[in-house]
Design a protein around this motif. Structure first.
Motif, PDB file in Angstrom:
ATOM      1  N   ASP A  44     -27.987  10.435  30.537  1.00 19.23           N
ATOM      2  CA  ASP A  44     -26.867  10.983  31.302  1.00 19.23           C
ATOM      3  C   ASP A  44     -27.229  12.413  31.686  1.00 19.23           C
ATOM      4  OD1 ASP A  44     -24.104  10.035  32.106  1.00 19.23           O
ATOM      5  OD2 ASP A  44     -23.612  12.009  31.286  1.00 19.23           O
ATOM      6  N   VAL A  45     -26.243  13.111  32.212  1.00 15.65           N
ATOM      7  CA  VAL A  45     -26.447  14.517  32.579  1.00 15.65           C
ATOM      8  C   VAL A  45     -25.324  15.341  31.984  1.00 15.65           C
ATOM      9  CG1 VAL A  45     -27.695  13.995  34.701  1.00 15.65           C
ATOM     10  CG2 VAL A  45     -25.189  14.185  34.743  1.00 15.65           C
ATOM     11  N   ASP A  81     -27.448  18.549  37.304  1.00 17.09           N
ATOM     12  CA  ASP A  81     -28.792  17.967  37.299  1.00 17.09           C
ATOM     13  C   ASP A  81     -29.494  18.154  35.955  1.00 17.09           C
ATOM     14  OD1 ASP A  81     -28.471  17.132  39.855  1.00 17.09           O
ATOM     15  OD2 ASP A  81     -29.636  18.746  40.777  1.00 17.09           O
ATOM     16  N   GLU A  82     -28.785  18.649  34.941  1.00 19.44           N
ATOM     17  CA  GLU A  82     -29.394  18.842  33.627  1.00 19.44           C
ATOM     18  C   GLU A  82     -29.365  17.510  32.862  1.00 19.44           C
ATOM     19  OE1 GLU A  82     -30.977  21.324  32.882  1.00 19.44           O
ATOM     20  OE2 GLU A  82     -30.172  23.098  33.869  1.00 19.44           O
ATOM     21  N   GLU A  83     -30.522  16.863  32.765  1.00 25.60           N
ATOM     22  CA  GLU A  83     -30.593  15.542  32.137  1.00 25.60           C
ATOM     23  C   GLU A  83     -30.456  15.650  30.619  1.00 25.60           C
ATOM     24  OE1 GLU A  83     -33.993  13.349  33.270  1.00 25.60           O
ATOM     25  OE2 GLU A  83     -33.638  13.570  35.434  1.00 25.60           O
ATOM     26  N   LEU A  84     -29.735  14.677  30.050  1.00 23.57           N
ATOM     27  CA  LEU A  84     -29.525  14.616  28.597  1.00 23.57           C
ATOM     28  C   LEU A  84     -29.903  13.235  28.079  1.00 23.57           C
ATOM     29  CD1 LEU A  84     -26.023  16.378  28.261  1.00 23.57           C
ATOM     30  CD2 LEU A  84     -28.306  17.419  28.106  1.00 23.57           C
ATOM     31  N   SER A  85     -30.323  13.202  26.809  1.00 21.53           N
ATOM     32  CA  SER A  85     -30.628  11.927  26.153  1.00 21.53           C
ATOM     33  C   SER A  85     -29.717  11.695  24.955  1.00 21.53           C
ATOM     34  CB  SER A  85     -32.094  11.915  25.689  1.00 21.53           C
ATOM     35  OG  SER A  85     -32.337  12.974  24.767  1.00 21.53           O
ATOM     36  N   LEU A  86     -28.597  12.361  24.927  1.00 21.33           N
ATOM     37  CA  LEU A  86     -27.639  12.191  23.834  1.00 21.33           C
ATOM     38  C   LEU A  86     -26.923  10.846  23.967  1.00 21.33           C
ATOM     39  CD1 LEU A  86     -26.121  15.786  23.853  1.00 21.33           C
ATOM     40  CD2 LEU A  86     -27.742  14.848  22.193  1.00 21.33           C
ATOM     41  N   PRO A  87     -26.481  10.261  22.834  1.00 22.24           N
ATOM     42  CA  PRO A  87     -25.830   8.949  22.920  1.00 22.24           C
ATOM     43  C   PRO A  87     -24.396   9.014  23.420  1.00 22.24           C
ATOM     44  CG  PRO A  87     -25.957   9.674  20.635  1.00 22.24           C
ATOM     45  CD  PRO A  87     -26.725  10.677  21.426  1.00 22.24           C
ATOM     46  N   ALA A  88     -23.817  10.193  23.567  1.00 26.87           N
ATOM     47  CA  ALA A  88     -22.447  10.342  24.074  1.00 26.87           C
ATOM     48  C   ALA A  88     -22.460  11.253  25.295  1.00 26.87           C
ATOM     49  CB  ALA A  88     -21.539  10.911  22.992  1.00 26.87           C
ATOM     50  N   ALA A 123     -37.423  15.010  24.426  1.00 27.13           N
ATOM     51  CA  ALA A 123     -36.289  15.593  25.160  1.00 27.13           C
ATOM     52  C   ALA A 123     -36.573  15.561  26.647  1.00 27.13           C
ATOM     53  CB  ALA A 123     -36.041  17.023  24.687  1.00 27.13           C
ATOM     54  N   ARG A 124     -35.477  15.538  27.430  1.00 23.89           N
ATOM     55  CA  ARG A 124     -35.611  15.468  28.879  1.00 23.89           C
ATOM     56  C   ARG A 124     -35.686  16.849  29.516  1.00 23.89           C
ATOM     57  NH1 ARG A 124     -34.395  10.380  30.956  1.00 23.89           N
ATOM     58  NH2 ARG A 124     -33.749   8.881  29.358  1.00 23.89           N
ATOM     59  N   GLY A 125     -35.704  17.859  28.698  1.00 22.03           N
ATOM     60  CA  GLY A 125     -35.795  19.219  29.217  1.00 22.03           C
ATOM     61  C   GLY A 125     -35.322  20.202  28.157  1.00 22.03           C
TER      62      GLY A 125
END
Length: 907
Positions: free
Chosen positions: A233-234, A242-249, A299-301
């Protein structure tokens, strides 16, 4: 572009304090976006037409913050924008702005005219029911339908991100947002669409939302009551950046974005956004909490890395993991046992502090638990934790049953090699490999009291489980436990003056005997077990009888037996007491691999001397010597009536049958001097055993052969007894069997004395000094029957030696009188051929002399001339009359010992 318009609508609704609503529709090439909320004001117009910065109110809050830089997104689809408001309407137009520039003599900028700089008033009001409306004249080439489709896709997310909005109406469908408070701070947010339309996503969208403060909200999709973690998600601030996240929520936060609202401002603080995330996770159902733990990965960034680290730090430092005891645990103080079940968790609650529940102990959850630092323990560590704890054996049995599914291979079994095991003597030892499972001892309710077993490491019956066998425990039946040599030593060490110690040993032994007695014979030495008699005095079990025992009726008055305590009978039953040697009927002693006469049996030495080698198992009836001499009829009935003793009566070589033949008497006659009614071998010499159980007593009477010195002495005495009247066939048979036993080495003549009289063929008794043993067939007619002792010719030499009589061929000499007719060969004599054909015998070889009358002059034990049918002289020639040819023909088939040559002489 539509996202920015939705943000403006949400800001307007929030400012007005009302539920926000949007309506969007397409009118030809014009896109209409209407909303409720605060209408356009002067500050808003200034913000739009001046520096593209939102105006501020006197309280410092945003006046119309929606009309900021983001509003310029409308220029991507339109050069003419109309803002209709209940307070007044305005128009922005590229074409009119261009005309104004030309009228002022100014050139058009290279980058195009500034559409949002000049404002024109208009009188058009917003659509009925709405406070504001944006109308976009779409440029040629801009597809209005595609814009509507984009909004249909984005609507659920916009309603999630912008809580001030409650509905978005799009053509013939409406997206609605509703909230319902749940427990522990959770809110259920639902976005529905009605009616369903091809442009809408399927079904209803549901999220569980949790606010961690004024600056952040967390949300996770929910399907059928279960969270579905997002994989990518972002950051939403509040709408998507546009800040990509890989968190589950999903994170919806108040974060400082750059003017283009795509990226965070450099150096913006992020860590505080994770504050309270553990509360969000703890508010979820226990079985779903680990689904919101960020799993290890790239991490995505930078923003994603910072937030992931902050979330994990939040999770590792707060209590949210559901423990097996129902309390939430801090991950650092929690442990997980892979494969834990509900039953196992219940047993280990007090053993392992911080134990996580079964729902978190699967392999699926292992990665998430590891991410938050939960300590994982294996079976080996579990065995260490169990060391030294004290629990009831039943608890251990339940533990082994619960652990069994976890022992899937030899590695798992080895890890549990040190697990504690409770024993029947109250101790708990380390490791199953040193203990024994009693596989037929049962557990709770079995009726077997093995608790006092201390002579072996026997697993307590309540704890016995097949898992221990897989872990290396041995297996023993009740019979095995009772046969252990250590028990024999324990019995021998019992102090007969210490009834308490005797009872502590007797109780488990008798309890086990109740089971083992049905499985096989118990060791004979169990008869030494001290038990109380009727007076309370301790006596060996094999010196006691059960109350009412039939054995008591056949014992001699001075027998050493007492009566066992009736309390023991009531408690353990007759079978257990009989199993350890307490008498009812006769007791069978069992000794495995005996090495000599060490069983304390009567006359045991004499019996042992009859054996060629030690038996592998000795089974013998005890106490036969204690039977009253007049009670043998009843005693034999007892022996024949019990299967264990009856089996020994037919074993002629066994001690029991041997002793009865030698010592037991009926009517003053030893059993060994009697015969079966159907055995006529020694009829007239031996009396028939008359007893109701005679059929079962075959081994305790005389055999139909001579099997030893005692039988030989008996037959010699009976043959010399003038009161006996055996028939000639019985006499001859008895002599033959005596002779064969002598020849085969069964009899040692040094142990026998020659009889004072011998039984002759006539049935009369003769003086041994006058009698002879028939050893040549032709002498049968030469010796008077009253002097001729007959067995059979092949064994005549042995019979002569046994009876100390001369063979007839040595005691008598004969001379043939008269020459006779000499025939060179038997086949030359018609009468001889006829005789052999009639007998079916081959013709003998040698010389034949045929006499009309054959007279032989006898000398030695018999004297005188006598006419005989045939005779063989000292040269081996056969003399016979024609009538005697039938007798003389037999030598070819049954030659006589001593004839020269042997093949020429007759039987």
């Amino acid at each position: 572009m539509l996202t920015e318009l939705a943000q403006n609508a949400a800001d307007a609704a929030a400012r007005a304090g009302i539920p926000g609503a949007m309506r969007i529709w397409l009118d030809g090439t014009r896109l209409h976006v209407a909303n409720t909320g605060a209408p356009l004001d002067q500050a808003g117009v200034q913000a739009l037409s001046a520096l593209r910065v939102s105006g501020k109110g006197t309280d410092g809050g945003p006046v119309v913050g929606r009309f900021g830089v983001g509003f310029t997104a409308v220029l991507s689809v339109s050069d003419e924008i109309e803002l209709r408001s209940s307070t007044g309407s305005i128009v922005f137009s590229a074409e009119r702005t261009r005309d104004e520039l030309h009228a002022a003599g100014l050139d058009e900028p290279e980058r195009g005219v500034p559409v949002l700089r000049l404002v024109w008033a208009t009188d058009t009001a917003p659509a009925p029911g709405f406070d504001s409306e944006v109308v976009l004249a779409l440029r040629p080439g801009v597809a209005g339908d595609e814009l509507l489709r984009q909004l249909a896709d984005d609507a659920p997310d916009l309603l999630l991100e912008l809580p001030a909005l409650t509905s978005i109406e799009l053509a013939d469908r409406t997206f609605t947002r509703s909230e319902r408070p749940l427990a522990d701070g959770l809110t259920e947010l639902r976005v529905g669409v009605a009616p369903q339309a091809p442009l809408a996503r399927e079904g209803e969208h549901t999220w569980w939302q949790y606010s961690t403060g004024p600056s952040a909200r967390w949300a996770v999709p929910v399907i059928d009551g279960r969270v579905r973690p997002v994989s990518a998600d972002v950051l939403r601030a509040p709408t998507r950046s546009d800040e990509e996240l890989s968190l589950p929520a999903i994170l919806i936060a108040d974060a400082a974005l750059q003017p283009d609202r795509r990226r965070l401002m450099p150096g913006a603080a992020l860590e505080h956004l994770a504050d309270g995330y553990a509360g969000f996770v703890a508010a979820l159902p226990e079985s779903q909490r680990l689904r919101l733990v960020p799993l290890p990965g790239f991490a995505r960034g930078e923003v994603d890395a910072a937030l992931r680290e902050a979330v994990l730090r939040e999770l590792t430092g707060n209590a949210w993991l559901p423990g097996a005891d129902g309390r939430d645990l801090v991950p650092g103080s929690a442990v997980v046992l892979p494969g834990l079940t509900a039953e196992l968790a219940e047993l280990l609650l007090e053993v392992i502090p911080g134990l996580l529940g079964p729902g978190l102990s699967t392999e699926r959850e292992a990665q998430a638990l590891s991410a938050v630092g939960v300590h994982r323990i294996g079976l080996a560590h579990l065995a260490e934790l169990l060391a030294g704890i004290h629990r009831e054996p039943l608890w251990w049995g339940r533990l082994y049953a619960a652990l069994e599914p976890l022992v899937v291979d030899s590695v798992a079994a080895e890890e549990l090699a040190a697990i504690p095991v409770p024993l029947t003597d109250g101790r708990t030892v380390t490791g199953p490999r040193t203990v024994v499972l009693g596989h037929d001892l049962g557990g709770v309710g079995s009726g077997v009291d093995a608790h006092g077993v201390h002579w072996i490491r026997l697993v307590h019956p309540d704890a016995a489980h097949r898992l221990l066998g897989r872990l290396g425990a041995g297996s023993a039946s009740a019979l095995d436990v009772l046969a252990d040599p250590a028990l024999r030593s324990a019995i021998e060490d019992v102090d007969l003056d210490d009834p308490t110690a005797a009872s502590e040993l007797a109780d488990p032994v008798l309890s086990l005997a109740a089971v083992a007695a049905a499985a096989g014979d118990l060791p004979g030495w169990l008869g030494q077990l001290p038990l109380p008699d009727a007076d309370g005095t301790l006596r060996a079990a094999d010196e006691l009888l059960l109350p009412g025992a039939p054995l008591a009726r056949v014992l001699a008055a001075d027998s050493p037996f007492g009566t066992v305590s009736s309390a023991l009978v009531e408690r353990f039953g007759e079978a257990a007491l009989r199993g350890v040697g307490v008498g009812w009927g006769f007791t069978v002693l069992r000794a495995d691999l005996p090495t000599g006469p060490e069983q304390d049996l009567d006359d045991e030495d004499a019996w042992w001397s009859t054996l060629e080698e030690d038996p592998e198992v000795l089974l013998a009836v005890r106490d036969l010597d204690l039977v009253d001499s007049g009670a043998w009829p009843d005693a034999l009935g007892l022996l024949a009536g019990e299967p264990a003793t009856a089996a020994l009566l037919s074993d002629r070589l066994g001690y029991t049958a041997w002793w009865l033949r030698r010592h037991a008497c009926l009517g003053g006659v030893r059993l060994g001097a009697m015969r079966r009614a159907d055995d006529r071998t020694f009829e007239g010499l031996l009396d028939v055993l008359e007893h109701p159980d005679a059929a079962a007593l075959s081994g305790v009477v005389a055999a139909d052969r001579v099997d030893g010195v005692e039988m030989a002495e008996l037959l010699l005495d009976r043959l010399a007894d003038p009161d006996r009247d055996p028939g000639p066939a019985v006499v001859a048979r008895a002599h033959r069997l005596l002779a064969e036993a002598t020849a085969s080495g069964i009899l040692d003549l040094d142990e026998l004395s020659p009889p004072a009289a011998v039984r002759t063929l006539s049935g009369q008794l003769a003086d041994p000094a006058e009698a002879v043993v028939l050893d040549r067939p032709w002498l049968a007619a030469a010796v008077p029957a009253e002097l001729l002792v007959v067995g059979d010719l092949p064994s005549a030499a042995g019979l002569a030696e046994l009876l100390d009589l001369p063979p007839a061929s040595q005691a008598i000499r004969g001379e043939v009188l008269g020459a006779g007719r000499r025939v060179s060969a038997w086949d030359r004599e018609p009468a001889a051929v006829l005789a052999h054909v009639a007998l079916g015998l081959p013709l003998p070889e040698g010389t034949l002399v045929v006499h009309d009358r054959l007279t032989v002059r006898l000398s030695g034990a018999v004297r005188g001339d006598i006419d005989l049918p045939w005779w063989v002289d000292e040269d081996g020639r056969t003399h016979c009359t024609e009538r005697g040819l039938l007798a003389g023909a037999e030598p070819a088939e049954r030659p006589c010992p001593g004839a020269e040559p042997a093949e020429r002489h007759a039987d």
